[in-house]
Design a protein around this motif. Structure first.
Motif, PDB file in Angstrom:
ATOM      1  N   VAL A 126       0.857  -1.179   0.000  1.00 52.38           N
ATOM      2  CA  VAL A 126       0.000   0.000   0.000  1.00 52.38           C
ATOM      3  C   VAL A 126       0.896   1.231   0.000  1.00 52.38           C
ATOM      4  N   PHE A 127       0.789   2.050  -1.048  1.00 51.57           N
ATOM      5  CA  PHE A 127       1.595   3.257  -1.173  1.00 51.57           C
ATOM      6  C   PHE A 127       0.801   4.464  -0.699  1.00 51.57           C
TER       7      PHE A 127
ATOM      8  N   THR B 229       7.691  19.728   1.386  1.00 49.69           N
ATOM      9  CA  THR B 229       7.984  18.524   0.615  1.00 49.69           C
ATOM     10  C   THR B 229       7.129  17.368   1.108  1.00 49.69           C
ATOM     11  N   SER B 230       6.917  16.408   0.234  1.00 48.81           N
ATOM     12  CA  SER B 230       6.213  15.194   0.622  1.00 48.81           C
ATOM     13  C   SER B 230       7.012  13.997   0.135  1.00 48.81           C
ATOM     14  N   SER B 231       6.688  12.834   0.662  1.00 45.71           N
ATOM     15  CA  SER B 231       7.363  11.620   0.235  1.00 45.71           C
ATOM     16  C   SER B 231       6.355  10.491   0.135  1.00 45.71           C
ATOM     17  N   THR B 232       6.650   9.554  -0.748  1.00 51.11           N
ATOM     18  CA  THR B 232       5.809   8.372  -0.916  1.00 51.11           C
ATOM     19  C   THR B 232       6.456   7.233  -0.145  1.00 51.11           C
ATOM     20  N   LYS B 233       5.666   6.602   0.707  1.00 55.25           N
ATOM     21  CA  LYS B 233       6.149   5.465   1.495  1.00 55.25           C
ATOM     22  C   LYS B 233       5.175   4.315   1.302  1.00 55.25           C
ATOM     23  N   TYR B 234       5.630   3.114   1.611  1.00 56.97           N
ATOM     24  CA  TYR B 234       4.715   1.987   1.506  1.00 56.97           C
ATOM     25  C   TYR B 234       4.694   1.192   2.799  1.00 56.97           C
ATOM     26  N   ASN B 235       3.577   0.526   2.990  1.00 53.42           N
ATOM     27  CA  ASN B 235       3.400  -0.410   4.088  1.00 53.42           C
ATOM     28  C   ASN B 235       2.936  -1.724   3.478  1.00 53.42           C
TER      29      ASN B 235
ATOM     30  N   ASN C 161      -6.825   1.068   6.936  1.00 55.09           N
ATOM     31  CA  ASN C 161      -5.499   1.658   7.001  1.00 55.09           C
ATOM     32  C   ASN C 161      -5.645   3.082   7.532  1.00 55.09           C
ATOM     33  N   PHE C 162      -4.929   3.437   8.578  1.00 53.94           N
ATOM     34  CA  PHE C 162      -5.029   4.764   9.162  1.00 53.94           C
ATOM     35  C   PHE C 162      -3.721   5.534   9.014  1.00 53.94           C
ATOM     36  N   ALA C 163      -3.840   6.804   8.707  1.00 54.01           N
ATOM     37  CA  ALA C 163      -2.707   7.722   8.699  1.00 54.01           C
ATOM     38  C   ALA C 163      -2.952   8.743   9.804  1.00 54.01           C
ATOM     39  N   PHE C 164      -1.979   9.593  10.059  1.00 55.90           N
ATOM     40  CA  PHE C 164      -2.171  10.619  11.083  1.00 55.90           C
ATOM     41  C   PHE C 164      -1.596  11.939  10.612  1.00 55.90           C
TER      42      PHE C 164
ATOM     43  N   GLY D 207       7.230  15.943   7.965  1.00 57.89           N
ATOM     44  CA  GLY D 207       7.201  16.714   9.203  1.00 57.89           C
ATOM     45  C   GLY D 207       5.915  16.607   9.985  1.00 57.89           C
ATOM     46  N   CYS D 208       4.781  16.273   9.321  1.00 54.98           N
ATOM     47  CA  CYS D 208       3.525  16.304  10.072  1.00 54.98           C
ATOM     48  C   CYS D 208       2.576  15.148   9.765  1.00 54.98           C
ATOM     49  N   GLU D 209       2.904  14.250   8.836  1.00 54.44           N
ATOM     50  CA  GLU D 209       2.012  13.143   8.503  1.00 54.44           C
ATOM     51  C   GLU D 209       2.771  11.824   8.514  1.00 54.44           C
ATOM     52  N   GLY D 210       2.030  10.730   8.720  1.00 55.69           N
ATOM     53  CA  GLY D 210       2.662   9.421   8.707  1.00 55.69           C
ATOM     54  C   GLY D 210       1.654   8.300   8.820  1.00 55.69           C
ATOM     55  N   PHE D 211       2.153   7.077   8.821  1.00 59.23           N
ATOM     56  CA  PHE D 211       1.337   5.865   8.931  1.00 59.23           C
ATOM     57  C   PHE D 211       1.046   5.586  10.393  1.00 59.23           C
ATOM     58  N   PHE D 212      -0.220   5.326  10.714  1.00 61.63           N
ATOM     59  CA  PHE D 212      -0.614   5.046  12.085  1.00 61.63           C
ATOM     60  C   PHE D 212      -0.714   3.553  12.342  1.00 61.63           C
ATOM     61  N   GLY D 213      -1.369   2.825  11.451  1.00 57.90           N
ATOM     62  CA  GLY D 213      -1.501   1.390  11.655  1.00 57.90           C
ATOM     63  C   GLY D 213      -2.697   0.820  10.910  1.00 57.90           C
ATOM     64  N   MET D 214      -2.961  -0.456  11.138  1.00 64.38           N
ATOM     65  CA  MET D 214      -4.054  -1.176  10.500  1.00 64.38           C
ATOM     66  C   MET D 214      -5.015  -1.657  11.572  1.00 64.38           C
ATOM     67  N   ASP D 215      -6.268  -1.825  11.175  1.00 64.50           N
ATOM     68  CA  ASP D 215      -7.258  -2.391  12.086  1.00 64.50           C
ATOM     69  C   ASP D 215      -8.135  -3.343  11.291  1.00 64.50           C
ATOM     70  N   TYR D 216      -8.603  -4.382  11.949  1.00 60.92           N
ATOM     71  CA  TYR D 216      -9.463  -5.400  11.332  1.00 60.92           C
ATOM     72  C   TYR D 216     -10.745  -5.444  12.127  1.00 60.92           C
TER      73      TYR D 216
END
Length: 86
Positions: A6-7, A45-51, A33-36, A13-22
């Motif tokens: 999942v990309f 600037t922004s960046s693309t990350k994957y989980n 899929n939750f972000a924060f 500086g202010c956003e990121g991946f929080f976690g998964m819930d089922y």
């Protein structure tokens, strides 16, 4: 087991991946899929990350995937996909 990459784009500086819930309710199983977003200063600037989601269904039936895509005003927005396991 089926790995699903999942990309996501995050503002540095202010956003990121929080976690998964089922969530299992009746015959509907939802994977979320939750972000924060923090109160920190967002950089320009922004960046693309994957989980990696390790999707390993234990039962046949429908699985509903919800990926948080941000907010429109005060409302959360989601990308939603259905997967049927036979």
């Amino acid at each position: 087991m089926q790995p699903i990459k999942v990309f996501s784009n995050y503002v540095n500086g202010c956003e990121g991946f929080f976690g998964m819930d089922y969530i299992a309710k009746d015959s509907l199983r939802t994977v979320v899929n939750f972000a924060f977003k923090t109160n920190e200063v967002c950089l320009s600037t922004s960046s693309t990350k994957y989980n990696l989601i390790r999707f390993e269904p234990k039962e046949t039936g429908g699985y509903h995937f919800r990926f948080w895509t941000g907010k429109e005003g005060e409302n959360d927005t989601w990308l939603e996909k259905q997967i049927v396991v036979e």
